[in-house]
Design an enzyme around this catalytic site. Structure first.
Site, PDB file in Angstrom:
ATOM      1  N   ASP A 109       0.870  -1.163   0.000  1.00 18.58           N
ATOM      2  CA  ASP A 109       0.000   0.000   0.000  1.00 18.58           C
ATOM      3  C   ASP A 109       0.918   1.227   0.000  1.00 18.58           C
ATOM      4  OD1 ASP A 109      -2.374   1.578   0.302  1.00 18.58           O
ATOM      5  OD2 ASP A 109      -1.902   1.764   2.431  1.00 18.58           O
ATOM      6  N   ASP A 111      -0.176   5.180   0.817  1.00 16.66           N
ATOM      7  CA  ASP A 111      -0.468   6.179   1.852  1.00 16.66           C
ATOM      8  C   ASP A 111      -0.426   5.524   3.224  1.00 16.66           C
ATOM      9  OD1 ASP A 111      -1.400   8.628   0.168  1.00 16.66           O
ATOM     10  OD2 ASP A 111      -2.495   6.925  -0.662  1.00 16.66           O
TER      11      ASP A 111
END
Length: 396
Positions: A109, A111
């Site tokens: 991922d 953020d």
């Protein structure tokens, strides 16, 4: 009756209802004959996180086609190695070396894992550089729909994470804008020419248009007229076949009203890029996420959206089809239990939770102690304070 007993009874009723839905849902999946995003038409058990477990037909499909036995064997080996319950073990240098020796691909991922806002997590660029030097294939799976693949690739390079350049620079990035475009290309076949009303960014519209789906609705749209009658008299674009809800800083009551009107037309799809309820920024701050907007449209239209992003299997299938991934030799690294970790567990991947984003060890403990089977799935194999904790294993 105690709160714990009530929760246990709720989960028991949920499992019974899920089994009744299984036969009908499986027939639907077989008839469709292709990967579909999560359609949230089944009971929810995850309160507060904003996400539901995979629907029954997806769970059965995973038992048939993904290496679930491999995932179970990996967790058994963790237990035998002294990992307590075999789940959510701190990943020290020795364990990290053993883990990385068994994998070819690491999915991240972005953020809250690699960066917060415009600031890279300390040590994260060096970690990815070391992984690349070790020959590991990297992929980036993000629920953020506000950037194209190319824009994300540019940010990765700008913040020191490296990656391809030139044509095809975004090939490592799988965002919900790109994957939503792939989904609509599958669904909106035949005449008329595909058109979508987009509550989202220019980047989302660009990804849709790149696959032949024209877009309307992007940008500010203030109320027109003095009241509801005037709002409903506003003309609609012809031949809109889908309403797509992504991250939209210009979300307004007028847009919500138009979305509902389009969705009243026969055959119009409702698609949400993701259900994240908030987005992490620098200094521990957050803003409201796309899930808040998707739920507003769902509530107003009395429809349930097809959700593209994590933890839906559809976004992983997009990665798998382009990368040819072997789940048994793949790690998913993320900061959210209800998206990143649940995706990894559902798809038979090894999972690492990093504590630089949304979820905490307290959240993990709550899931471990829950009587709800769906919450128990949202527990990672390992955790680190930051992905920089992998550096000693890579430098040794």
């Amino acid at each position: 009756m105690t709160t714990k007993a009530q929760g246990k009874r709720f989960c028991e009723r949920l499992e019974m209802r899920t089994r009744r839905l299984l036969g009908r849902s499986l027939r639907l999946a077989l008839r469709n004959g292709r990967s579909r995003p999560t359609r949230r038409h089944y009971p929810e058990c995850v309160h507060g996180g904003g996400h539901s477990p995979a629907p029954p037909w997806q769970r059965l499909a995973l038992r048939s086609f993904s290496p679930r036995e491999a995932g179970a064997d990996w967790r058994r080996r963790c237990l035998e190695a002294g990992g307590g319950e075999g789940r959510c073990v701190r990943l020290n240098a020795k364990r990290a070396q053993e883990l990385l020796a068994d994998v070819d691909t690491v999915l991240f991922d972005c953020d809250g894992v690699l960066w917060r806002g415009e600031t890279a997590v300390s040590g994260a660029p060096e970690t990815l550089t070391a992984l690349r030097a070790r020959g590991k294939r990297l992929g980036f799976i993000t629920n953020n729909s506000s950037k194209t693949r190319e824009a994300y690739a540019e940010k990765l390079r700008r913040l020191g994470f490296g990656g391809p350049t030139g044509p095809g620079a975004g090939s490592e990035v799988f965002g919900t804008a790109y994957c939503t475009a792939l989904y609509l290309r599958q669904r909106l076949t035949g005449p008329p020419t595909p058109k979508a009303y987009v509550l989202g960014s220019v980047a989302l519209a660009n990804e849709l248009e790149a696959v032949g789906v024209s877009c309307v609705g992007v940008g500010p749209e203030p109320l027109q007229g003095d009241g509801p009658s005037a709002w409903l008299d506003e003309p609609l674009e012809p031949d809109v076949r889908a309403v797509v809800v992504g991250f939209d800083p210009h979300f307004s009551y007028m847009k919500l009203t138009k979305a509902v009107r389009y969705l009243q037309q026969p055959g119009c799809l409702l698609v949400g890029t993701n259900m994240d309820n908030r987005l992490p920024l620098e200094n521990g701050r957050f803003i409201a996420g796309t899930g808040c907007l998707v739920r507003a449209v769902e509530m107003a239209a009395q429809r349930q959206a097809d959700v593209i992003g994590k933890p839906s299997r559809f976004i992983f299938d997009c990665v798998s089809q382009e990368y040819g991934i072997n789940p048994e030799r793949t790690i998913m690294v993320g900061d959210r239990l209800d998206t990143d970790i649940l995706l990894g567990v559902t798809c038979g991947l090894k999972t690492i939770l990093t504590l630089t984003g949304v979820s905490t060890l307290r959240d993990v403990k709550s899931n471990q102690e829950s009587d709800c089977l769906s919450k128990k799935k949202m527990v990672p194999d390992f955790y680190v304070d930051s992905i920089a904790d992998l550096l000693p294993a890579l430098q040794g």
